[in-house]
Scaffold this active site. Structure first.
Site, short mmCIF file in Angstrom:
data_model
loop_
_atom_site.label_atom_id
_atom_site.label_comp_id
_atom_site.label_asym_id
_atom_site.label_seq_id
_atom_site.Cartn_x
_atom_site.Cartn_y
_atom_site.Cartn_z
N ASP B 156 7.27 -2.99 3.25
CA ASP B 156 5.91 -2.93 2.71
C ASP B 156 5.73 -1.86 1.65
O ASP B 156 6.19 -0.73 1.80
CB ASP B 156 4.88 -2.70 3.81
CG ASP B 156 3.48 -2.68 3.24
OD1 ASP B 156 3.07 -3.70 2.69
OD2 ASP B 156 2.82 -1.63 3.32
N HIS B 237 -1.07 -8.54 4.24
CA HIS B 237 -2.25 -8.46 3.36
C HIS B 237 -2.41 -9.61 2.36
O HIS B 237 -2.37 -9.41 1.15
CB HIS B 237 -2.33 -7.12 2.64
CG HIS B 237 -1.02 -6.58 2.08
ND1 HIS B 237 -0.20 -7.32 1.24
CD2 HIS B 237 -0.41 -5.39 2.22
CE1 HIS B 237 0.84 -6.59 0.91
NE2 HIS B 237 0.74 -5.41 1.49
N ASP B 310 -3.92 -2.00 6.80
CA ASP B 310 -3.21 -1.37 5.67
C ASP B 310 -3.78 0.02 5.39
O ASP B 310 -3.89 0.45 4.24
CB ASP B 310 -3.25 -2.25 4.42
CG ASP B 310 -2.17 -1.84 3.40
OD1 ASP B 310 -1.36 -0.93 3.70
OD2 ASP B 310 -2.14 -2.44 2.31
#
Lengths: 310, 439
Positions: B156, B237, B310
């Site tokens: 990520d 996301h 996030d």
């Protein structure tokens, strides 16, 4: 008016006032002694985070001719690695009690952010690919001198539009003054979302320079960087020059009264041919000469307030 | 505070299923329903929860706790506190730390620091590739076999854009029931400078565009890779309507894909960028309202499985730059439930049962957590979140438990507040205040 961040913040009246004041400022340029006392005791910082020759020089001359104390600072665009933020950097300067910062920055929006962080007057001298309002004002000044009132006049803006801050300011400025605007570029060099943008703001777009040229009162050629080829924006410089360059042949498509502008620096042989750049109808040097007068007018309106410049 | 020996939560709406009681004894749910009080031992504490909603403890698939490496922005302890205040009982900590969580040793360090803090279960996410460099696989199996029992792997912040490497990662993690969580961003279509949704606004603002298609092509590729390999892929996301269409199609084909959406992509739109405030700089970027609408619908209808924050803390000096130079990311742990309550529940798009699904059971299932997300059922660990669904409050970034202040919700009014969070019977947070969790 405290700041000049974007042409979008100015009304048509304010733009006209700046251009009108610039007319009297321009007369100063022809005097042997060029100093006006208007900004005596005021301090202006030219804070340039990106290289510039003509914009910085003309802002500095403008400040000096108006008797301001002008200081040039250069900075690196990014100081993330140094641990000092842009906010820290400009607050340090602001704390010294300056009246105005003229900001050139490689990142779009930096002058607007700085205006939020500091108390002094901020002039955007070019931010990333966003705006270059003083350039648009001097372009409008130059076009107005050549063509008169710009209402209803047709101006084509041609070149690397997606990366151009000059385009954005000129588009807003010319529309505010009532000119018709057509953007001309290959689809790869049009700004993002131009279809929605043009519908909302009332301007035209075209991929065909030959079709547009016979209808314009002015054509503004914007610089095309040769490096754009590596981004795949167009195949070769030769192809660009043939399709979108203002070549000697294309000069013949213009109406007799139509003028040519280029904010510089020019890439001769790419977006503009020598024949076009040096033609009698070319305003290139008039634009440079207008730069100081228009910037004097900007300083005057931001720092000295309303009234007669003399 | 030591563990409550026995607690009877009375009269709460049980995750949207109607009012009832829940009896907690020794950290476990002992009884649920209207007659739960009958089993209560002598001296049971009673908590009157009339008008409140009781949810299974929230699970966050996607946080950045910054430790090790950037303890000035967040530590596992402060991030855990923020999580507890936000109603979470488990969080997955992303691997982009310094050093990167690409080995069993770092994974175990993160696990241990989480245990020492004690506010939530902290599960490290392992990097897919060594050093997040996108070149060769990290020691996925050793991380899986470590005490941290890593099951979720993600680079990520960076996309595993090499199709062959992504294929191998998907195949390899099948061996131990792992899943790859993909940051879908084709780096050729949206490079590191891309920071504004590509469209009219990026054109006007002169900000480098981050086109929706840069996400959608990777999502499309990865669902096909998941089909080909028979592996599970998770999309981190999700931010565009086009990605939602691809996911909907893939799920209809029976492809093993799951997806998460952030609270900020559910509520905030690209228009926030008009003032160039880096608080709103996030990756992927805030999108137009059409995308926000599509994401809400997809979360409600199950196309998107989970909400994930996030949560990305940054110190002031990394945010107070020109927009293009500022760090990506925003805080999210403390505001996730209120945002979902405001945009989904108060708007009638989801019930509290849907909230329990998307913020607890689904993320726990995706992450392979056996003692989280089990719902309000007898015998499950007492991981509970008590919510006041009607309380409105104005977010004040100064009150955050996070070390950082990059809070995009500052000054906004949200409806729905976390009243109390309980981890295995211990109260970890109450009314925004952390309660000492470990003795």
């Amino acid at each position: 008016m405290k700041h000049l961040l974007s042409i979008a913040d100015l009304s048509a009246e304010e733009i006209t006032q700046i251009l009108d004041t610039a007319v009297s400022m321009h007369e100063v340029q022809d005097r042997q002694v060029k100093k006006l006392p208007t900004l005596r005791g005021r301090t202006i910082i030219n804070f340039f985070f990106e290289d510039s020759t003509r914009t910085r020089a003309s802002f500095e001359i403008a400040g000096k001719w108006m008797s301001a104390d002008t200081i040039n600072l250069t900075g690196k665009g990014t100081s993330v690695s140094k641990g000092e933020s842009l906010r820290d950097t400009v607050l340090t300067i602001d704390a010294m009690g300056v009246d105005m910062m003229i900001i050139r920055h490689p990142a779009s929006g930096a002058p607007a952010q700085i205006a939020d962080w500091t108390d002094c007057s901020i002039v955007n001298a070019g931010d990333g690919t966003h705006e270059h309002p003083s350039q648009a004002l001097l372009d409008a000044y130059t076009l107005r001198r050549a063509l008169g009132d710009l209402r209803g006049r047709h101006v084509a803006i041609v070149g690397d539009l997606t990366h151009s801050r000059v385009l954005r300011s000129n588009l807003l400025c010319l529309r505010a003054l009532g000119a018709q605007v057509t953007l001309v570029a290959p689809p790869t060099l049009m700004p993002s979302g131009v279809a929605a943008w043009s519908a909302a703001d009332g301007f035209e777009t075209s991929y065909d320079l030959d079709a547009v040229l016979p209808t314009v009162d002015a054509v503004m050629m914007l610089r095309v960087q040769r490096e754009r080829m590596s981004g795949g924006y167009f195949p070769t410089a030769r192809e660009y020059a043939v399709t979108y360059g203002l070549t000697a042949r294309r000069l013949g498509l213009l109406q007799d009264h139509a003028v040519i502008a280029h904010p510089g620096p020019m890439n001769r042989g790419l977006e503009i041919s020598a024949d076009a750049a040096d033609a009698a109808r070319s305003l290139v040097l008039d634009q440079v000469s207008a730069g100081v007068a228009v910037r004097m007018s900007i300083l005057y309106h931001l720092l000295a307030g309303e009234g007669d410049a003399q | 505070m030591s563990r409550t020996p026995a607690l009877l939560v009375r009269g709460a709406d049980l995750a949207g299923g109607g009012a009832g009681d829940v009896l907690v004894v020794d950290g476990t749910i002992r009884a649920v329903g209207t007659d739960a009080a009958a089993d209560a031992p002598e001296g049971v504490q009673r908590l009157d929860a009339d008008g409140l909603v009781l949810l299974p403890g929230l699970v966050d698939l996607h946080t950045h706790l910054r430790e090790p490496g950037r303890e000035d922005a967040e530590t596992i302890e402060t991030g855990s506190q923020a999580a507890a205040v936000g109603g979470f009982t488990a969080v997955l900590a992303m691997a982009n730390t310094t050093p990167v969580t690409d080995s069993a040793e770092v994974a175990e360090t993160v696990l241990d620091l989480g245990r020492r803090a004690g506010y939530v279960d902290v599960h490290p996410v392992g990097a897919v590739t060594k050093g997040l460099a996108g070149q060769e696989l990290a020691e996925l199996g050793l991380m899986a076999r470590s005490r941290a029992r890593v099951r979720v792997f993600s680079d990520d912040g960076r996309c595993v854009d090499d199709a062959r490497l992504m294929r191998r990662a998907l195949e390899y993690v099948k061996g131990f029931g792992g899943v790859v969580s993909q940051h879908a961003q084709d780096p050729r279509l949206a490079d590191g400078t891309a920071c504004c949704h590509e469209g009219e606004l990026s054109g006007r603002l002169g900000l480098p565009g981050w086109p929706a298609v840069a996400e959608e092509t990777i999502v499309a590729r990865d669902v096909m890779l998941a089909r080909h390999t028979g592996s599970r892929v998770h999309v981190a996301h999700v931010s565009t309507a086009g990605s939602v269409e691809v996911l909907r199609w893939a799920k209809a084909q029976g492809i093993a894909v799951t997806a998460e959406v952030t609270p900020h992509h559910l509520m905030l739109t690209e228009g926030e960028l008009a003032g160039y405030d880096p608080t709103f700089k996030v990756n992927p970027p805030l999108r137009p309202a059409e995308d926000t609408r599509a994401l809400r619908e997809a979360l409600a209808d199950g196309t998107i499985d989970a909400v994930a924050t996030d949560h990305a803390p940054h110190v002031r000096q990394d945010k107070e730059h020109a927009f293009a130079d500022a760090a990506f990311g925003m805080l999210g742990l403390e505001t996730a439930l209120p945002v979902v309550s405001t945009v989904m529940v108060a708007e009638g798009l989801m019930t509290w049962a849907d909230v329990a699904r998307t913020m607890s059971s689904a993320p726990a299932r995706i992450a392979g957590l056996s003692d989280q997300g089990r719902g309000l059922t007898t015998g499950a660990p007492a991981n509970l979140t008590l919510v006041d669904p009607t309380r409105s409050h104005t977010v004040d970034r100064a009150l955050s438990r996070s070390l950082s202040r990059n809070n995009p919700w500052h000054g906004r009014r949200l409806t729905g507040a976390v009243h109390l969070t309980m981890l295995r019977g211990q109260v970890t947070a109450r009314e925004g205040l952390v309660w000492g969790a470990t003795a």
